[in-house]
Design a protein around this motif. Structure first.
Motif, short mmCIF file in Angstrom:
data_model
loop_
_atom_site.label_atom_id
_atom_site.label_comp_id
_atom_site.label_asym_id
_atom_site.label_seq_id
_atom_site.Cartn_x
_atom_site.Cartn_y
_atom_site.Cartn_z
N GLU A 22 0.92 -1.45 0.07
CA GLU A 22 -0.23 0.23 -0.24
C GLU A 22 0.66 1.23 -0.39
O GLU A 22 1.02 1.71 -0.40
N TYR A 49 0.82 -6.77 -7.48
CA TYR A 49 -0.21 -4.94 -8.07
C TYR A 49 -1.80 -5.79 -8.59
O TYR A 49 -2.37 -4.73 -7.88
N GLN A 50 -2.22 -6.76 -9.34
CA GLN A 50 -3.38 -6.84 -9.29
C GLN A 50 -4.19 -6.58 -7.89
O GLN A 50 -5.85 -6.02 -8.48
N HIS A 53 -4.58 -3.34 -6.77
CA HIS A 53 -5.49 -2.38 -7.67
C HIS A 53 -7.22 -3.27 -7.26
O HIS A 53 -7.88 -2.41 -7.18
N ASP A 54 -8.07 -4.29 -7.50
CA ASP A 54 -8.74 -5.00 -7.04
C ASP A 54 -9.56 -4.83 -5.18
O ASP A 54 -10.09 -4.82 -5.76
N ASN A 57 -6.69 -0.01 -4.25
CA ASN A 57 -5.65 0.41 -3.20
C ASN A 57 -5.49 0.13 -2.29
O ASN A 57 -4.21 1.16 -1.51
#
Length: 330
Positions: A22, A49-50, A53-54, A57
């Motif tokens: 984060e 990373y995904q 994002h999902d 963040n």
């Protein structure tokens, strides 16, 4: 191009991504370290990373705090405290692996939580056993815990042992475990996993500074008889220890050595094995870095290495040799 082997104990688990991702300091993900190129240090089958994002963040929910009932408390001589307590079934399963540990709440201030390795996690009875050496202000508070009362814990955490992949890959091999002092407690899940996988385990045990071997009950269950001897003498591996290790390594096909004790023991054994030119033997050892938050945020567990590298050892899963090579002592 050489790339250092680095792993994060939480990567790919329900606790990933964490607060490090984060804040742009993920241990594995290059993009979450500020890079524009995808180059994970150690692919765990999940794109961190995904996942971040999902999740908007934001870090996923981290470890929970549990209030558990104490079913047994024994204070042995030498100020060694054994506590057995009931816990939720999933938590017991999560803590059954080698290297598992928890934080115990010693008072209302969460900053006083005490990190303690798991001695045994019984998934049949949902009972967790821990063994504590009473040493300082925080551990003395644990003496107030009573049988039939409650204990407040936070977990699960898993990075109490370095070299976990070396332990997991041992199948029907021969292993040597070298332990000293309170290291006899966290060695038990390692020995249990080695025996479970069909390995033959030889145990060298130095009970100092204690007068008794307080894990005899668990060793007897596995039919393991320790070879007792003094392992540290004048700050170095003792002559008796050197002779025993050299003989066992020479006349047995030892594929793994697990070291359960202070860093001086780990360093001395590694140095002695290097003098024997036995770098072919896999190693694992206790994680003796100081812990406070367990999430890589507070910095208590950090160590600095050559090249201005900082490693957070509550999360970084490293090889025993790697925690000493290139480490800055000032």
């Amino acid at each position: 191009m050489f790339k250092e082997t680095i792993d994060c104990i939480d990567a790919g688990t329900e606790f990933c991504p964490c607060h490090l991702a984060e804040s742009g300091e993920c241990i594995l993900c290059s993009q979450l370290q500020g890079s524009h190129f995808c180059d994970c240090l150690n692919w765990k089958g999940v794109c961190i990373y995904q996942e971040l994002h999902d999740n908007g963040n934001k870090a996923k929910e981290q470890r929970k705090t549990y209030t558990c009932k104490v079913c047994e408390k024994i204070l042995y001589p030498d100020d060694v405290l054994l506590i057995k307590f009931e816990a939720p079934h999933k938590l017991v399963i999560d803590l059954a692996r080698p290297g598992s540990f928890i934080f115990i709440r010693s008072e209302e201030n969460v900053y006083f939580d005490v990190p303690i390795s798991i001695l045994e996690s019984d998934i049949e009875k949902d009972i967790i056993s821990i063994m504590i050496e009473i040493r300082g202000i925080k551990t003395k508070q644990l003496l107030n815990i009573e049988s039939g009362g409650n204990i407040t814990i936070r977990g699960p955490y898993w990075n109490g042992v370095f070299g976990l992949k070396n332990i997991r890959k041992q199948k029907n091999n021969e292993a040597l475990v070298i332990a000293r002092g309170i290291g006899m407690a966290p060695m038990m899940p390692v020995i249990d996993r080695l025996v479970e996988n069909g390995n033959t385990v030889t145990l060298i045990l130095d009970k100092q500074p204690f007068k008794e071997i307080y894990v005899s009950e668990w060793l007897d269950k596995l039919n393991i008889v320790p070879q007792e001897m003094n392992l540290i003498e004048k700050g170095e591996l003792s002559p008796e220890g050197k002779v025993a290790i050299k003989s066992i390594v020479k006349y047995n096909n030892i594929s793994l050595i697990h070291i359960a004790g202070a860093d001086i023991l780990t360093y001395s054994v590694i140095d002695f094995l290097d003098s024997l030119d036995r770098q072919d033997i896999d190693l694992s050892c206790c994680n003796n870095f100081k812990m406070c938050c367990g999430e890589g945020v507070c910095g208590s567990c950090t160590a600095r290495f050559s090249g201005h590298r900082v490693k957070r050892f509550c999360k970084v899963q490293a090889s025993p040799r790697g925690i000493f090579e290139g480490r800055r002592l000032i």
